[in-house]
Write an enzyme that holds these catalytic residues in place. Structure first.
Site, PDB file in Angstrom:
ATOM      1  N   ASP A 164       0.872  -1.176   0.000  1.00  0.00           N
ATOM      2  CA  ASP A 164       0.000   0.000   0.000  1.00  0.00           C
ATOM      3  C   ASP A 164       0.905   1.220   0.000  1.00  0.00           C
ATOM      4  O   ASP A 164       2.092   1.101  -0.295  1.00  0.00           O
ATOM      5  CB  ASP A 164      -0.966  -0.020   1.188  1.00  0.00           C
ATOM      6  CG  ASP A 164      -2.295   0.667   0.881  1.00  0.00           C
ATOM      7  OD1 ASP A 164      -2.249   1.847   0.519  1.00  0.00           O
ATOM      8  OD2 ASP A 164      -3.354   0.031   0.989  1.00  0.00           O
TER       9      ASP A 164
ATOM     10  N   HIS B 274       1.287   1.053  -3.216  1.00  0.00           N
ATOM     11  CA  HIS B 274       0.448   1.804  -4.149  1.00  0.00           C
ATOM     12  C   HIS B 274       1.117   3.095  -4.578  1.00  0.00           C
ATOM     13  O   HIS B 274       0.904   3.571  -5.688  1.00  0.00           O
ATOM     14  CB  HIS B 274      -0.903   2.122  -3.505  1.00  0.00           C
ATOM     15  CG  HIS B 274      -1.782   0.921  -3.360  1.00  0.00           C
ATOM     16  ND1 HIS B 274      -2.978   0.958  -2.688  1.00  0.00           N
ATOM     17  CD2 HIS B 274      -1.634  -0.349  -3.796  1.00  0.00           C
ATOM     18  CE1 HIS B 274      -3.534  -0.245  -2.719  1.00  0.00           C
ATOM     19  NE2 HIS B 274      -2.734  -1.048  -3.378  1.00  0.00           N
TER      20      HIS B 274
END
Length: 463
Positions: free
Chosen positions: A216, A250
């Site tokens: 993430d 991410h």
């Protein structure tokens, strides 16, 4: 055997004597929630492992928190403080959250994220936003969440696999995160929302010499979500990120999407990202409100990027579709004054650069200088104004070098045009105007300009 009481007693004793180092020696030590007092350094010796209990009751009673940047009361962060001064986690040991039992509360009927979001949107009093495990009312706790603290240091340690965001100082001032490794993606699994470092409504934060393998956002800078964030009204400002490495994630350096209290004065430089979805990512959406401004990124490197290398996005709602124009109000977000220099990317699997604004509030005042990138696609500008590219070499696999939709006052200076480019620029939108290429040699292109019928004459110029 759990060592929670022994650790808490050591902290209490040190605090009663004015503070000091609480040593976690070599070995593996099982514990529940650890709460800091003033002037406490939790020091993990080489070979020390703090293993956090998987029993939810070990993180009760609930404490004042922010969950996805909405205020509430929920299970304690694994390491927690509120209103403390001079607190630290140091050493070379490891903090292992064993967070898997919490992960089920991210998905399906188990997830109450939307419930706390709605409470914030409806101004439910914070004291009534209680998630204490009764009837499965659970929100995942952060790993380390100091609230309202001053002078916070995290140095040298490794964090693994919490329940949620890893290091999230909230309403804090003077924070240093240095030489920390954060792993939330790997053999143990994928931590949902396993962000690395997420400063929220903080001032004066330094993040340096850290390594992230998160799945993430590596670093995500936030300041409150939607109406609740605007109610609190505390910006995040004066952030420096330098000498960091990001692997899976991410985004490398990310602003938002919870940015309703404003984010300003962020400087990121000399970082390497290999395998992250993006190098720089700024994300917000209608409903957030807030201003994101005064961002500088310089000397960033990447090998393979899974999506856009640089992404400034005001459509963070799960769609890239154009939105009809609407009135500007307090829920309208803003992105402005962004400066990006000397960024290299071996290969990006989407656009090298993409800017997505709103018809009623363009992304504005953005400069790019010294980009060297290869990517599947080139530059995409939509609902943007006052954008400048200078000394840029972008080589897309296909399509236009630059795609422009309702963008104005765009300067492209000394932009390299790869051989066979078709076209150099594709323009659409009635409001596209004053797009000017200078010192740009287009002779090797198959086609220079493709413009929709609605585009004004001379909206795109080559000088």
């Amino acid at each position: 055997m759990k060592n929670t009481l022994a650790i808490r007693s050591a902290i209490a004793k040190a605090a009663s004597e004015g503070g000091g180092h609480v040593l976690i020696p070599r070995g593996t030590w099982l514990t529940g929630a650890i709460h800091f007092e003033n002037n406490i350094d939790l020091h993990l010796a080489e070979g020390a492992v703090l293993l956090f209990s998987q029993d939810f009751e070990d993180y009760l009673p609930v404490v004042f928190s922010r969950h996805e940047d909405v205020e509430c009361y929920k299970h304690s962060a694994f390491l927690y403080a509120n209103g403390k001064t001079n607190i630290a986690i140091t050493g070379t040991g490891t903090l292992n959250g064993q967070g898997k039992p919490w992960w089920k509360f991210k998905t399906g009927a188990n997830s109450l994220d939307s419930v706390v979001h709605r409470m914030g949107a409806e101004d439910v009093p914070v004291a009534q936003r209680v998630f204490d495990g009764t009837n499965e009312r659970v929100l995942r706790p952060a790993f380390f969440q100091p609230m309202n603290c001053t002078n916070v240091l995290v140095e040298g340690v490794t964090f693994k696999y919490g329940a949620f965001w890893t290091i999230t100082p909230t309403y804090c001032e003077n924070v240093i995160v240095r030489r920390v490794r954060i792993e939330t993606e790997g053999e143990y699994g994928h931590t949902p929302n396993g962000d690395g470092v997420d400063p929220s409504s903080c001032r004066n934060v330094l993040i340096e010499h850290c390594e992230f393998d998160t799945g993430d956002d590596c670093i995500a800078i936030k300041s409150g979500r939607d109406r609740d964030g605007r109610r609190v009204g505390k910006p995040t400002e004066n952030i420096v990120v330098r000498h960091c490495v990001g692997l899976r994630g991410h985004g490398g350096i990310v602003i938002g999407s919870e940015s309703s209290g404003d984010v300003r004065n962020v400087y990121g430089y000399d970082c390497t990202f290999n395998g992250t979805d993006r190098i720089v990512r700024v994300k917000t959406a209608r409903g957030r409100g807030g201003v994101i401004e005064n961002l500088w990124f310089k000397d960033l490197r990447a090998d393979t990027i899974e999506q856009q290398a640089v992404h400034l996005n005001m459509l963070y709602t799960g769609t890239k579709l154009r939105l009809p124009q609407q009135a500007v109000d307090e829920t309208t977000p803003r992105i402005r004054n962004v400066h990006i220099e000397n960024i290299t990317c071996g290969y990006g699997k989407s656009n090298a650069v993409e800017i997505l604004g709103l018809p009623e509030m363009n992304v504005e005042n953005v400069t790019f200088k010294g980009l060297r990138m290869k990517a599947e696609k080139g530059i995409n500008l939509q609902d943007a104004r006052n954008i400048r590219f200078e000394n840029v070499e972008i080589t897309p696999d296909k399509g236009p070098l630059v795609t422009i939709t309702d963008a104005k006052d765009v300067a492209l200076v000394a932009v390299a045009v790869p051989e066979g480019t078709n076209p150099v620029v594709k323009a659409s939108g009635e409001t596209t105007e004053n797009v000017v290429f200078t010192r740009t040699d287009t002779r090797s292109a198959k086609k220079v300009l493709s413009a929709g019928k609605e585009v004004k004459n001379n909206a795109v110029k080559f000088e």
